[in-house]
Design a protein around this motif. Sequence first.
Motif, PDB file in Angstrom:
ATOM      1  N   THR A 184      11.699   6.601  90.668  1.00 59.45           N
ATOM      2  CA  THR A 184      11.686   7.343  89.407  1.00 59.45           C
ATOM      3  C   THR A 184      12.406   8.680  89.561  1.00 59.45           C
ATOM      4  O   THR A 184      12.590   9.182  90.671  1.00 59.45           O
ATOM      5  CB  THR A 184      10.250   7.632  88.936  1.00 59.45           C
ATOM      6  N   VAL A 185      12.805   9.231  88.412  1.00 58.68           N
ATOM      7  CA  VAL A 185      13.387  10.576  88.350  1.00 58.68           C
ATOM      8  C   VAL A 185      12.758  11.311  87.168  1.00 58.68           C
ATOM      9  O   VAL A 185      12.621  10.744  86.075  1.00 58.68           O
ATOM     10  CB  VAL A 185      14.915  10.532  88.156  1.00 58.68           C
ATOM     11  N   TYR A 186      12.378  12.567  87.411  1.00 61.35           N
ATOM     12  CA  TYR A 186      11.934  13.434  86.323  1.00 61.35           C
ATOM     13  C   TYR A 186      12.759  14.709  86.392  1.00 61.35           C
ATOM     14  O   TYR A 186      12.881  15.312  87.460  1.00 61.35           O
ATOM     15  CB  TYR A 186      10.449  13.774  86.430  1.00 61.35           C
ATOM     16  N   ALA A 187      13.345  15.115  85.264  1.00 65.27           N
ATOM     17  CA  ALA A 187      14.260  16.261  85.282  1.00 65.27           C
ATOM     18  C   ALA A 187      14.074  17.145  84.057  1.00 65.27           C
ATOM     19  O   ALA A 187      13.616  16.702  82.995  1.00 65.27           O
ATOM     20  CB  ALA A 187      15.705  15.773  85.345  1.00 65.27           C
ATOM     21  N   LYS A 188      14.446  18.412  84.238  1.00 64.14           N
ATOM     22  CA  LYS A 188      14.538  19.381  83.151  1.00 64.14           C
ATOM     23  C   LYS A 188      15.909  20.047  83.251  1.00 64.14           C
ATOM     24  O   LYS A 188      16.413  20.280  84.358  1.00 64.14           O
ATOM     25  CB  LYS A 188      13.446  20.439  83.272  1.00 64.14           C
ATOM     26  N   ALA A 189      16.503  20.376  82.113  1.00 66.98           N
ATOM     27  CA  ALA A 189      17.828  21.001  82.115  1.00 66.98           C
ATOM     28  C   ALA A 189      18.020  21.784  80.825  1.00 66.98           C
ATOM     29  O   ALA A 189      17.438  21.455  79.787  1.00 66.98           O
ATOM     30  CB  ALA A 189      18.926  19.945  82.258  1.00 66.98           C
ATOM     31  N   ALA A 190      18.853  22.827  80.900  1.00 70.22           N
ATOM     32  CA  ALA A 190      19.121  23.638  79.714  1.00 70.22           C
ATOM     33  C   ALA A 190      20.427  24.398  79.876  1.00 70.22           C
ATOM     34  O   ALA A 190      20.894  24.632  80.997  1.00 70.22           O
ATOM     35  CB  ALA A 190      17.977  24.628  79.467  1.00 70.22           C
ATOM     36  N   ASN A 191      21.017  24.766  78.752  1.00 70.06           N
ATOM     37  CA  ASN A 191      22.133  25.707  78.725  1.00 70.06           C
ATOM     38  C   ASN A 191      21.551  27.050  78.291  1.00 70.06           C
ATOM     39  O   ASN A 191      21.333  27.284  77.109  1.00 70.06           O
ATOM     40  CB  ASN A 191      23.210  25.231  77.749  1.00 70.06           C
ATOM     41  N   LEU A 192      21.301  27.903  79.255  1.00 72.51           N
ATOM     42  CA  LEU A 192      20.672  29.194  78.982  1.00 72.51           C
ATOM     43  C   LEU A 192      21.661  30.349  78.884  1.00 72.51           C
ATOM     44  O   LEU A 192      21.407  31.331  78.182  1.00 72.51           O
ATOM     45  CB  LEU A 192      19.650  29.525  80.075  1.00 72.51           C
ATOM     46  N   PHE A 193      22.783  30.258  79.594  1.00 67.65           N
ATOM     47  CA  PHE A 193      23.650  31.407  79.774  1.00 67.65           C
ATOM     48  C   PHE A 193      25.042  31.272  79.160  1.00 67.65           C
ATOM     49  O   PHE A 193      25.817  32.219  79.187  1.00 67.65           O
ATOM     50  CB  PHE A 193      23.804  31.714  81.265  1.00 67.65           C
ATOM     51  N   HIS A 194      25.379  30.089  78.638  1.00 67.13           N
ATOM     52  CA  HIS A 194      26.741  29.877  78.139  1.00 67.13           C
ATOM     53  C   HIS A 194      26.754  29.381  76.699  1.00 67.13           C
ATOM     54  O   HIS A 194      27.709  28.725  76.274  1.00 67.13           O
ATOM     55  CB  HIS A 194      27.469  28.864  79.035  1.00 67.13           C
ATOM     56  N   ASP A 197      27.318  30.912  74.033  1.00 66.74           N
ATOM     57  CA  ASP A 197      28.372  31.510  73.215  1.00 66.74           C
ATOM     58  C   ASP A 197      29.778  31.170  73.710  1.00 66.74           C
ATOM     59  O   ASP A 197      30.765  31.620  73.123  1.00 66.74           O
ATOM     60  CB  ASP A 197      28.213  33.038  73.191  1.00 66.74           C
ATOM     61  N   VAL A 198      29.860  30.391  74.771  1.00 67.96           N
ATOM     62  CA  VAL A 198      31.168  29.994  75.301  1.00 67.96           C
ATOM     63  C   VAL A 198      31.658  28.775  74.531  1.00 67.96           C
ATOM     64  O   VAL A 198      30.953  27.762  74.456  1.00 67.96           O
ATOM     65  CB  VAL A 198      31.073  29.665  76.805  1.00 67.96           C
ATOM     66  N   PRO A 199      32.849  28.832  73.953  1.00 65.46           N
ATOM     67  CA  PRO A 199      33.345  27.700  73.161  1.00 65.46           C
ATOM     68  C   PRO A 199      33.345  26.395  73.955  1.00 65.46           C
ATOM     69  O   PRO A 199      33.771  26.351  75.102  1.00 65.46           O
ATOM     70  CB  PRO A 199      34.773  28.124  72.790  1.00 65.46           C
TER      71      PRO A 199
END
Length: 324
Positions: free
Chosen positions: A189-199, A201-203
């Motif tokens: 199994t795989v359990y993951a968390k991910a986010a775009n926190l810092f970019h 406003d980058v096109p």
Amino acid sequence: MSPLRVGLLGPGGIGARHIKALAQLPEEGELVACCGRDAERTQAFTTEHGGAVYTDFDAMLTREALDLLIVALPPFAHTGQVEAAARKGVHLLVEKPIALDMVRADTMVEAADAAGIVAACAFMYRFGEAVERWETADTGRPGMFTGFFHCNSLHSPWWRERALSGGQTVEQLIHIVDLARHTLGMPETVYAKAANLFHRDVPRYDTEDVSAMILGYEDGRIGLLNASNAAAPGRWEKGWKIISERMTGSFTDFNAGELTRSASEGGSETVMSERDVFVAQLADVVGAIRDGRKAKVPLSEGADSLRIALAARRSAEEGREVVV
């Protein structure tokens, strides 16, 4: 024996790295052709490194009697070139990640297997001296793998878009995923968390810049991996630790690590090397072709590690543990 006739698909930075490695093995192979979408860029590449210029891959495959094709394309640009080369009997070294989905990845592996060619995935970390020393040490059974990949760069424009790169987990952290799988085996199994926190406003930046995953095994073994593209600028930091029955390995690089015995008498060994892993990787592929054996890292292993990375991405999207 005559040097292998080598073709390159993708005259970018990673393609240049492979050809510079080839130049260190002049008796083993020579670049005879290079194919890229941009004629001017491809011409500039061959002016520096040699070989004929192509912008049509089918034409290169038809006109050049290639022994080995190095595929250094971004993952989104794989549209059947690997399969076509395999059908022609051309041996392959394919950059990671080999695809953006398992349908394409499995098709590549099936084509290579059907052709009976040497087909390798370019996980060059596996050729580091510290990594190889761990493999030969009396470590006992591994039970935990922790690892990270941290950087801070906008990369090429295509890298920022998940539809083109697959995201940081698929395009970068996959190196550490591969080492974890190589050490512990395929997880259940795989359990993951991910986010775009810092970019935000980058096109066109829609991939994650922080992520973490847990690899789960029925017998209790565990893998813990994380990545960030918001760390110290100009640094490409990666590291991992392996805890096994009789030894703990702490690695700051594929060529650098400390192996510490877990027994009561203790003791440790430090590995420091400047080995060029691209040269070692290519030498293995050439040796496999010469000797009629499999490469150290077959293309199928590129598919297996991709399977984990894609499962982690799906887990993060769906907010649940995913069966691999």
